[in-house]
Design an enzyme around this catalytic site. Structure first.
Site, PDB file in Angstrom:
ATOM      1  N   ASN A  11      -5.595   7.342   6.669  1.00 17.99           N
ATOM      2  CA  ASN A  11      -4.653   7.407   7.790  1.00 17.99           C
ATOM      3  C   ASN A  11      -4.319   8.876   8.033  1.00 17.99           C
ATOM      4  O   ASN A  11      -3.594   9.486   7.249  1.00 17.99           O
ATOM      5  CB  ASN A  11      -3.386   6.607   7.422  1.00 17.99           C
ATOM      6  CG  ASN A  11      -2.268   6.784   8.435  1.00 17.99           C
ATOM      7  OD1 ASN A  11      -2.502   7.276   9.547  1.00 17.99           O
ATOM      8  ND2 ASN A  11      -1.067   6.378   8.060  1.00 17.99           N
ATOM      9  N   LYS A  13      -2.576  10.074  10.385  1.00 20.21           N
ATOM     10  CA  LYS A  13      -1.255  10.247  11.029  1.00 20.21           C
ATOM     11  C   LYS A  13      -1.371  11.217  12.216  1.00 20.21           C
ATOM     12  O   LYS A  13      -2.407  11.233  12.880  1.00 20.21           O
ATOM     13  CB  LYS A  13      -0.222  10.719  10.003  1.00 20.21           C
ATOM     14  CG  LYS A  13      -0.244   9.871   8.733  1.00 20.21           C
ATOM     15  CD  LYS A  13       0.924  10.138   7.846  1.00 20.21           C
ATOM     16  CE  LYS A  13       0.749   9.398   6.530  1.00 20.21           C
ATOM     17  NZ  LYS A  13       1.970   9.333   5.758  1.00 20.21           N
ATOM     18  N   HIS A  96       3.177   0.378   9.920  1.00 18.44           N
ATOM     19  CA  HIS A  96       3.330   1.469   8.939  1.00 18.44           C
ATOM     20  C   HIS A  96       4.818   1.809   8.811  1.00 18.44           C
ATOM     21  O   HIS A  96       5.562   1.753   9.794  1.00 18.44           O
ATOM     22  CB  HIS A  96       2.537   2.691   9.399  1.00 18.44           C
ATOM     23  CG  HIS A  96       2.447   3.748   8.337  1.00 18.44           C
ATOM     24  ND1 HIS A  96       3.485   4.600   8.069  1.00 18.44           N
ATOM     25  CD2 HIS A  96       1.460   4.063   7.469  1.00 18.44           C
ATOM     26  CE1 HIS A  96       3.136   5.407   7.072  1.00 18.44           C
ATOM     27  NE2 HIS A  96       1.915   5.098   6.696  1.00 18.44           N
ATOM     28  N   GLU A  98       6.332   4.462   8.724  1.00 14.35           N
ATOM     29  CA  GLU A  98       6.813   5.503   9.643  1.00 14.35           C
ATOM     30  C   GLU A  98       7.090   4.918  11.027  1.00 14.35           C
ATOM     31  O   GLU A  98       7.991   5.377  11.731  1.00 14.35           O
ATOM     32  CB  GLU A  98       5.794   6.654   9.693  1.00 14.35           C
ATOM     33  CG  GLU A  98       5.847   7.463   8.399  1.00 14.35           C
ATOM     34  CD  GLU A  98       4.547   8.136   7.992  1.00 14.35           C
ATOM     35  OE1 GLU A  98       3.633   8.258   8.822  1.00 14.35           O
ATOM     36  OE2 GLU A  98       4.443   8.527   6.803  1.00 14.35           O
ATOM     37  N   GLU A 166       2.531  -0.498   0.683  1.00 21.57           N
ATOM     38  CA  GLU A 166       2.856   0.922   0.620  1.00 21.57           C
ATOM     39  C   GLU A 166       4.349   1.084   0.349  1.00 21.57           C
ATOM     40  O   GLU A 166       5.158   1.029   1.294  1.00 21.57           O
ATOM     41  CB  GLU A 166       2.510   1.610   1.943  1.00 21.57           C
ATOM     42  CG  GLU A 166       1.065   1.499   2.345  1.00 21.57           C
ATOM     43  CD  GLU A 166       0.660   2.637   3.271  1.00 21.57           C
ATOM     44  OE1 GLU A 166      -0.259   3.373   2.900  1.00 21.57           O
ATOM     45  OE2 GLU A 166       1.276   2.807   4.333  1.00 21.57           O
ATOM     46  N   GLY A 172       3.652  10.055   0.642  1.00 20.22           N
ATOM     47  CA  GLY A 172       3.772  11.503   0.809  1.00 20.22           C
ATOM     48  C   GLY A 172       4.660  12.177  -0.222  1.00 20.22           C
ATOM     49  O   GLY A 172       4.964  13.368  -0.085  1.00 20.22           O
ATOM     50  N   SER A 211       0.604   8.060  -1.968  1.00 18.95           N
ATOM     51  CA  SER A 211       0.252   9.153  -2.881  1.00 18.95           C
ATOM     52  C   SER A 211      -1.002   8.887  -3.714  1.00 18.95           C
ATOM     53  O   SER A 211      -1.074   9.301  -4.869  1.00 18.95           O
ATOM     54  CB  SER A 211       1.442   9.504  -3.782  1.00 18.95           C
ATOM     55  OG  SER A 211       2.513  10.018  -3.000  1.00 18.95           O
TER      56      SER A 211
END
Ligand code: PEP
Length: 249
Positions: A11, A13, A96, A98, A166, A172, A211
């Site tokens: 991904n 992003k 996702h 985000e 996730e 991250g 990660s």
């Protein structure tokens, strides 16, 4: 039932310009040696067309990062699943964290996007995962279960649905859950998929994301019911992405 074929997706992003084609070419070149795993890169939509010409004839597939629920219409700035398919995608990430956080997407939104993906002939990669507070309060399994029950479209198949677990706190951050926690969560997701989709649910791929890097990939991808990875930061570098996927040999 045999274990599902492994799948590693990157991904990107909101990263990547046309000059990133060089990195994509390196991924395609390295992918030829990786015959035991399905590989996908999800670049920003602006690069799908360019990357489609790069992956042509290779085993690497392209995915998108989000889609609108409608096929077309007056939705300025949005992109439909049909448009993504037309640009060269074969899958789309939906839900996702985000998107759930910054765009306030609900489980119902995610489910509608998953249905839009299916309508367009795309596989939906449905993301779920708990926050740090939810894990600390012992609610991780329940939270993910509720997300799945609300986000997964009825009638999904192993070809048109992939689940990505996730943990929000692992994305991250360089942090990952313990192998025992990953095993417990993936086992719980498998159970839910089996109860909803019977044997079909046994063949659905459940990815771990958060990660993942070359140094921890072997351990994470070796856990029961982890059928691959959704990789963020490390997928931007061909060497790292290929090293992660190279765990499957
Ligand atoms: C992601 O955002 O899907 C992700 C897994 O990111 P990272 O690998 O950078 O934690």
């Amino acid at each position: 039932m045999a274990r599902p074929r492994p799948f590693v997706a990157g991904n990107w992003k909101m990263n990547g310009l046309r000059s990133s084609a060089a990195e994509m070419i390196r991924i395609v070149q390295g992918a030829r040696a990786l015959t035991a795993v399905d590989l996908m890169i999800c670049p920003p939509a602006t690069l799908l067309g360019l990357f489609a010409s790069i992956v042509e004839g290779s085993p690497v597939r392209l995915g998108a990062q989000d889609c609108h629920t409608q096929s077309n219409g007056a939705f300025t700035g949005d992109i439909s699943a049909e448009m993504l398919k037309d640009a060269g995608a074969s899958a789309v990430i939906v839900g996702h964290s985000e998107r759930r956080t910054y765009h306030k997407e609900t489980d119902a939104d995610v489910r509608a996007k998953g249905l839009a993906a299916r309508r367009a002939g795309l596989c939906a990669i449905v993301c779920v995962g708990e926050t740090r507070t939810e894990r600390e309060n012992g609610r991780a399994l329940a939270v993910v279960r509720t997300q799945l029950e609300g986000s997964i479209p009825d009638g999904a198949t192993a070809d048109n649905l992939v689940v990505a677990y996730e943990p929000v706190w692992a994305i991250g951050s360089g942090l990952t859950p313990t192998p025992a926690d990953v095993a417990e969560m993936h086992g719980s997701i498998r159970q839910l998929l089996r109860s909803q989709f019977a044997e079909e649910g046994a063949g659905m791929r459940i990815l771990y994301g958060g990660s993942v890097k070359p140094s921890n990939a072997k351990e994470l991808l070796g856990i029961a019911d982890v059928d691959g990875a959704l990789v963020g930061g490390a997928s931007l570098k061909a060497d790292e992405f290929l090293a992660i996927a190279g765990v499957y040999r």
